[in-house]
Design an enzyme around this catalytic site. Structure first.
Site, short mmCIF file in Angstrom:
data_model
loop_
_atom_site.label_atom_id
_atom_site.label_comp_id
_atom_site.label_asym_id
_atom_site.label_seq_id
_atom_site.Cartn_x
_atom_site.Cartn_y
_atom_site.Cartn_z
N ASP A 1 -10.86 1.18 0.22
CA ASP A 1 -9.84 2.07 0.78
C ASP A 1 -8.52 1.95 0.02
O ASP A 1 -7.74 2.89 -0.05
CB ASP A 1 -9.66 1.82 2.28
CG ASP A 1 -9.26 0.42 2.64
OD1 ASP A 1 -8.06 0.13 2.62
OD2 ASP A 1 -10.15 -0.39 2.96
N HIS B 1 -11.57 2.94 7.68
CA HIS B 1 -10.35 2.84 6.88
C HIS B 1 -10.45 3.76 5.66
O HIS B 1 -9.49 4.47 5.33
CB HIS B 1 -10.14 1.39 6.41
CG HIS B 1 -9.25 0.58 7.30
ND1 HIS B 1 -9.73 -0.33 8.19
CD2 HIS B 1 -7.91 0.55 7.43
CE1 HIS B 1 -8.73 -0.90 8.84
NE2 HIS B 1 -7.61 -0.38 8.39
N GLN C 1 0.83 -1.21 0.00
CA GLN C 1 0.00 0.00 0.00
C GLN C 1 0.86 1.26 0.00
O GLN C 1 0.45 2.31 -0.48
CB GLN C 1 -0.93 0.01 1.21
CG GLN C 1 -2.03 -1.04 1.15
CD GLN C 1 -2.91 -1.04 2.39
OE1 GLN C 1 -2.52 -0.55 3.45
NE2 GLN C 1 -4.11 -1.59 2.26
#
Length: 337
Positions: free
Chosen positions: A303, A324, A100
């Protein structure tokens, strides 16, 4: 210098990971305090340190406060330079969560980037690597050629999983306005369910992978579409199992849209004392719920896609606006307006 409150809403590591990615691609330094303030063990964990280290390697960044349990960091990025980045998390810390931070900067690096990462491929509080590969990556292939290789699976506590990802982006921050937009707002027709049920080799005698898959198939049979869930066993350093399933939709009758894929996913982790049938049922029921709400992006994928549509443009429809997702929006607005 952008200042972020690390205790905002969800108050977890997600805020730090997203901030690192957006800092790297915009060149804006940031400071975050109160990191994971409300958690049982506040501050940075090992996997967060490796996210920072990965970005330091990718864009020669400078960082202050990079130590275990630190509740404040200052991060100053420099130019992203395409090259091979190797990271060994050293534990079963999630490879998917580390990505991420690193994947979006790698996609916008202006050249070829290779990520060789060791750690956990399935663990509590994170998506399985199969979910990342089958649900998230297809959405990112609009913007980059991405070749994903799962070398070895790794479970808690020893980890030892390994992935090798090659990325060649098609856009930079300067020309991103010409990139295609994500448009996932109409669910379309459900075509099929696919999945992967995996267990460590020591669980083969108990047929754990097959039992997870069969339990999921039983729940999903109500949908009256093909359900294809593969079952595998694999050599790992620690005992573990996992199930990842995903639903494929079509906007046009009987034809999957490769350019704008409609995929909703669900995953579930096996644990000691949790029957394999429960793993399968939980994953399937969660997927059914997302489908019934007419979602086009499941709540876990939403998200992850928020920074992508913030950078490249687009629109998604998701079943639930989670904390989130709200936390990511907070970070995004600080960096991108």
């Amino acid at each position: 210098m952008i200042h972020l409150d690390g205790n905002y809403l969800e108050g977890g590591g997600q805020l730090v990971r997203t901030a690192l990615a957006l800092s790297a691609i915009t060149g804006q330094p940031f400071e975050v305090d109160n990191i994971r303030k409300g958690r049982k063990e506040p501050g940075l964990k090992a996997q967060h340190l490796h996210c920072i280290e990965a970005l330091k390697k990718l864009c020669s960044a400078e960082a202050e406060g990079v130590e275990l349990k630190s509740e404040r960091i200052v991060f100053t990025p420099h130019k992203i330079v395409p090259h091979t980045v190797s990271i060994d998390i050293g534990t079963a810390g999630s490879i998917s969560l580390l990505l991420q931070s690193v994947l979006l900067p790698a996609m916008l690096a202006g050249g070829k980037v290779r990520l060789k990462i060791k750690g956990g491929t399935a663990g509590k509080g994170s998506m399985t690597f199969d979910f990342f590969k089958e649900v998230i990556i297809p959405q990112l292939k609009r913007y980059a050629d991405i070749d994903v290789k799962l070398v070895r699976r790794g479970y808690y506590p020893k980890g030892g999983g390994e992935v090798d990802i090659k990325i060649k982006g098609r856009f930079t921050m300067e020309d991103r306005d010409s990139a295609p937009k994500i448009n996932l707002v109409q669910q379309g027709k459900l075509m099929m369910i696919k999945g992967i049920s995996v267990a460590s080799a020591d669980l083969e005698k108990g047929q754990v992978a097959e039992r997870q898959a069969n339990a999921a198939k039983q729940v999903l049979s109500k949908l009256n579409v093909p359900v294809k869930i593969e079952s595998h066993y694999t050599d790992t350093f620690s005992t573990g199992s996992e199930l990842t399933i995903w639903a494929l939709f079509s906007k046009h009758e009987d034809e999957l849209d490769i350019q704008n894929p409609m995929i909703i996913g669900s995953d579930e982790l096996g644990e000691q004392g949790k029957r394999a049938e429960i793993v399968g049922e939980n994953a399937a029921k969660r997927l059914m719920a997302e489908i019934e709400k007419e979602a086009c992006v499941d709540s876990h994928a939403a998200d992850n896609l928020a920074p992508i549509i913030a950078v490249f443009g687009g629109e998604i429809k998701t079943a639930d606006i989670t904390n989130h997702l709200k936390t990511n929006i907070y970070v995004i607005e600080n960096f991108l307006g």
